[in-house]
Design a protein around this motif. Structure first.
Motif, short mmCIF file in Angstrom:
data_model
loop_
_atom_site.label_atom_id
_atom_site.label_comp_id
_atom_site.label_asym_id
_atom_site.label_seq_id
_atom_site.Cartn_x
_atom_site.Cartn_y
_atom_site.Cartn_z
N TYR A 104 22.87 9.70 19.97
CA TYR A 104 23.77 9.57 19.12
C TYR A 104 24.66 10.77 18.94
N GLN A 112 30.95 7.54 17.49
CA GLN A 112 29.93 8.03 16.41
C GLN A 112 30.38 7.35 15.07
N THR A 113 31.67 7.39 14.81
CA THR A 113 32.10 6.86 13.70
C THR A 113 31.86 5.20 13.33
N ILE A 115 29.20 3.83 14.38
CA ILE A 115 27.90 3.36 14.93
C ILE A 115 26.83 4.09 13.57
N THR A 116 26.06 3.33 13.16
CA THR A 116 25.09 3.70 12.31
C THR A 116 23.74 4.07 13.02
N GLU A 119 18.32 6.62 12.62
CA GLU A 119 18.07 7.58 11.63
C GLU A 119 19.11 8.73 11.90
N PRO A 120 19.14 9.47 10.56
CA PRO A 120 20.32 10.76 10.70
C PRO A 120 19.90 11.80 11.57
N GLN A 124 22.22 16.69 9.77
CA GLN A 124 22.67 15.75 8.75
C GLN A 124 21.78 16.00 7.54
#
Length: 262
Positions: A104, A112-113, A115-116, A119-120, A124
């Motif tokens: 990611y 990146q904006t 995509i979810t 896991e963070p 973050q």
């Protein structure tokens, strides 16, 4: 999993030590193996070289059975350790703890904006934890006004030294974040971190006047209460100490940070 690679490398060293020890033990061993026969309470040992039944070992010979039993055990240990070592070396060859996270973070920020992530990212998680507000302990009127490099007020010069070190090393912490301990009440650990190893909070208490009997008794009672609440030194509790004759050791601080907060 955070720190899995480090754990695997530590296990690799452990296995290499076991292999070396077992190999050394097998350098001078008798030929053959041990057969044990038990009839009721009567135990007999046999030295097997060319045939299954072997030669009876008299009870007066207490060395040979031990050597043969140890040989068999060491051979099993060596075989298992070499197999596990081979597996670990293969896994660690190209394994990285943050490889999923990098899939990611290596993307262009515009992508990146869109995509979810599954896991963070760790940074973050830490920043979210760091941004959560909490009620700090009040300062008594007339208390020394000591500011850290970050502009945060602390209670002692030693706490400033620690806080400044964390700040310079970009280690996010919370100063005197309240923590409820059953059987004691609310305490305010000097520093609270999010452990990169477990993802859970880890606490740092600096006990700065351990040569003063009343202060030391209170500190020991608090540490015991931490333990009763499942917070143990060396796991999720870090301790540093000072007396008038023994000041805060910067090398010790660096070592503790490297072990628990990196």
């Amino acid at each position: 999993m955070h720190n899995l690679r480090k754990m695997l490398l530590e296990e690799q060293k452990h296995l290499e030590t076991i292999i070396a020890k077992a190999s050394e033990s097998l350098k001078s061993v008798p030929e053959g193996h041990l057969r044990i026969s038990k009839d009721k309470n009567n135990v007999r040992y046999y030295h097997c070289v060319e045939d299954y039944n072997g030669v009876y070992i008299p009870k007066s010979d207490i060395v040979l059975p031990r050597q043969l039993a140890q040989k068999s055990y060491d051979m099993s240990v060596l075989k298992k350790a070499e197999m596990r070592l081979k597996q670990i070396k293969k896994l660690t060859k190209d394994y990285k703890d943050d490889e999923m996270e990098q899939l990611y973070t290596s993307l262009h920020e515009e992508r990146q904006t869109l995509i979810t992530p599954v896991e963070p990212a760790w940074n973050q998680i830490v920043e979210k934890w760091y941004g959560e507000e909490y009620q700090r302990k009040e300062f008594k009127e007339g208390a020394a006004f000591i500011l850290t490099e970050k502009g945060e007020r602390v209670r002692s010069k030693s706490e400033k030294i620690l806080a400044d070190y964390f700040y310079r090393e970009n280690i996010l912490y919370k100063y005197e974040k309240p923590l409820y301990l059953k059987g004691y009440g609310t305490v305010y650990p000097d520093f609270t971190f999010l452990s990169p190893h477990t993802g859970k909070e880890i606490y740092w208490e600096h006990e700065g006047m351990m040569d003063k009997p009343e202060y030391a008794r209170t500190a020991v009672h608090k540490i015991e209460t931490y333990q009763k609440n499942g917070i143990y030194v060396g796991e999720n509790l870090i301790l540093t100490f000072e007396t008038e004759q023994s000041v805060l050791n910067s090398k010790n601080v660096e070592s503790l940070v490297g072990k628990y907060l990196r």
